[in-house]
Design a protein around this motif. Sequence first.
Motif, short mmCIF file in Angstrom:
data_model
loop_
_atom_site.label_atom_id
_atom_site.label_comp_id
_atom_site.label_asym_id
_atom_site.label_seq_id
_atom_site.Cartn_x
_atom_site.Cartn_y
_atom_site.Cartn_z
N PRO A 34 18.70 3.66 3.94
CA PRO A 34 17.97 4.60 3.32
C PRO A 34 18.45 5.69 2.78
N SER A 35 19.79 5.93 2.83
CA SER A 35 20.43 7.02 2.09
C SER A 35 20.59 6.55 0.37
N ALA A 36 20.04 5.42 0.26
CA ALA A 36 20.02 4.95 -1.34
C ALA A 36 18.76 5.80 -1.80
N LEU A 37 17.63 6.13 -1.25
CA LEU A 37 16.85 6.78 -1.72
C LEU A 37 17.10 8.07 -2.52
N ALA A 43 0.74 -1.11 0.02
CA ALA A 43 -0.06 0.15 0.09
C ALA A 43 0.95 1.24 -0.11
N VAL A 44 1.90 1.27 0.71
CA VAL A 44 2.79 2.45 0.82
C VAL A 44 3.48 2.54 -0.33
N ILE A 45 3.90 1.61 -1.07
CA ILE A 45 4.61 1.59 -2.29
C ILE A 45 3.67 2.42 -3.25
N CYS A 46 2.35 2.09 -3.31
CA CYS A 46 1.14 2.92 -4.25
C CYS A 46 0.91 4.27 -3.75
N SER A 47 1.62 4.56 -2.73
CA SER A 47 0.98 5.93 -2.09
C SER A 47 1.66 7.05 -2.41
N SER A 48 0.88 8.22 -2.21
CA SER A 48 1.56 9.65 -2.08
C SER A 48 1.14 10.06 -0.78
N HIS A 49 1.90 9.65 0.20
CA HIS A 49 1.83 9.80 1.63
C HIS A 49 1.95 11.16 2.26
N GLN A 50 1.54 11.46 3.45
CA GLN A 50 1.84 12.77 3.93
C GLN A 50 3.13 12.74 4.88
N GLY A 51 3.98 11.55 4.80
CA GLY A 51 5.31 11.71 5.55
C GLY A 51 5.27 11.68 7.09
N THR A 52 3.98 11.06 7.44
CA THR A 52 3.74 10.70 8.98
C THR A 52 4.87 9.81 9.44
N VAL A 53 4.90 9.71 10.68
CA VAL A 53 5.81 8.60 11.39
C VAL A 53 5.53 7.27 10.90
N GLU A 54 4.07 6.88 11.01
CA GLU A 54 3.89 5.58 10.51
C GLU A 54 4.27 5.20 9.10
N GLN A 55 3.95 6.45 8.33
CA GLN A 55 4.02 6.16 6.74
C GLN A 55 5.68 5.91 6.53
N ALA A 56 6.45 6.66 7.10
CA ALA A 56 7.79 6.94 6.79
C ALA A 56 8.43 5.40 7.47
N ARG A 57 8.08 4.95 8.56
CA ARG A 57 8.57 3.63 9.33
C ARG A 57 8.08 2.54 8.04
N GLN A 58 6.91 2.64 7.54
CA GLN A 58 6.31 1.51 6.63
C GLN A 58 7.46 1.50 5.50
N VAL A 59 7.71 2.67 5.10
CA VAL A 59 8.94 2.81 4.08
C VAL A 59 10.16 2.30 4.37
N PHE A 60 10.73 2.67 5.46
CA PHE A 60 11.76 2.32 5.98
C PHE A 60 11.84 0.63 6.40
N ASN A 61 10.67 0.04 6.48
CA ASN A 61 10.50 -1.52 6.73
C ASN A 61 10.95 -2.38 5.22
N ILE A 62 10.41 -1.51 4.49
CA ILE A 62 10.92 -2.10 2.98
C ILE A 62 12.50 -2.09 2.90
N LYS A 103 7.10 4.30 -3.37
CA LYS A 103 7.63 3.87 -5.03
C LYS A 103 9.17 3.69 -5.03
N HIS A 104 10.04 4.67 -4.64
CA HIS A 104 11.20 4.60 -4.62
C HIS A 104 12.02 3.46 -4.04
N ALA A 105 11.40 3.10 -2.72
CA ALA A 105 11.95 1.93 -2.25
C ALA A 105 11.68 0.54 -2.81
N ALA A 106 10.52 0.54 -3.31
CA ALA A 106 10.09 -0.58 -4.17
C ALA A 106 10.99 -0.67 -5.51
N MET A 107 11.22 0.48 -6.05
CA MET A 107 12.30 0.29 -7.09
C MET A 107 13.53 -0.26 -6.84
#
Length: 317
Positions: free
Chosen positions: A108-111, A81-100, A130-134
Amino acid sequence: MTRGTRTHTPKLKVHLLREGIVESAHQVEATVCDARGRLLSVAGNSETTAFVRSALKPFQSIAVVTTGTLERYELNDKDLAVICSSHQGTVEQARQVFNILWRANIDPSALQCPIPKGYQSSLQHNCSGKHAAMLAICQQRNWPLNTYLKKSSPVQYLILDKIGELLAMPGAELISAYDDCGAPTYSIKLSQMAHLYAQLASGNNLDLERIVRAMTYYPKMIAGEGAFDTELMRLTEGELVSKSGAEGIQCVGRVGQGMGLAIKVIDGSKRAKYATALHLLRSMGWIVPSIVETLAKKFVSLSNYKRLEVIGELSMI
């Protein structure tokens, strides 16, 4: 891809009313297609082309689903879901991207998406999922990480091929440009956008069905509390899948019915696309009046003195 020849009808108009007096106006085009690409209804010109921007993300995510990357790194539907997102940068959303990234053993510096103004990390950029998925795909395939955004990168070729398959055309024929986040996006017709969302919502493709399930089950990941996509999917409880794009792009699929709606506001207005979407979804019977009323309190009635009025309807083909 379409049938019939009447693809150009009167545009929709969106007026901003201040105490009932027109203060500003927007022109809008919209198209509805089925999962076979047949044109069902139009307002404006279904052949209008525009950069699909972030409304492309569910289809860019096909690559992470079909390559086995999710299974390799034990990623779940919330990650998708967060891969498909245009999220708001909340702690929960950023943590989900970090999890990937953590599961794929990527720093994370690779982003390469920018750090948003007022934030501390690229993880908080609305396209970071999206970037994390790529990056995860590149890691899984042993492709270079530092060039993942280049149009010549294997991961971008893979994504382009997947989109081309859905549009029944060579992906190389699509006009591309770099989005604000640095990843490629594509200029396609409104009818093609609607066709993509009709396929997404059709239930005829297991990979797309998984993407829809992730988006509708975790709508807060897709945008955030109070955002149009999140609230529309939450209130319709899986009946609609919705994704906004910048510069007046809004796309919606009717899940299980194989119909897709694509909207383009000519001047790129965000407020006009949301009001138009509610107007058209109501008129097509895709949402019940109570949901329209709930969403209209934020996206149509802008203040005690201002509201939006949509004039016109879709024309059947």
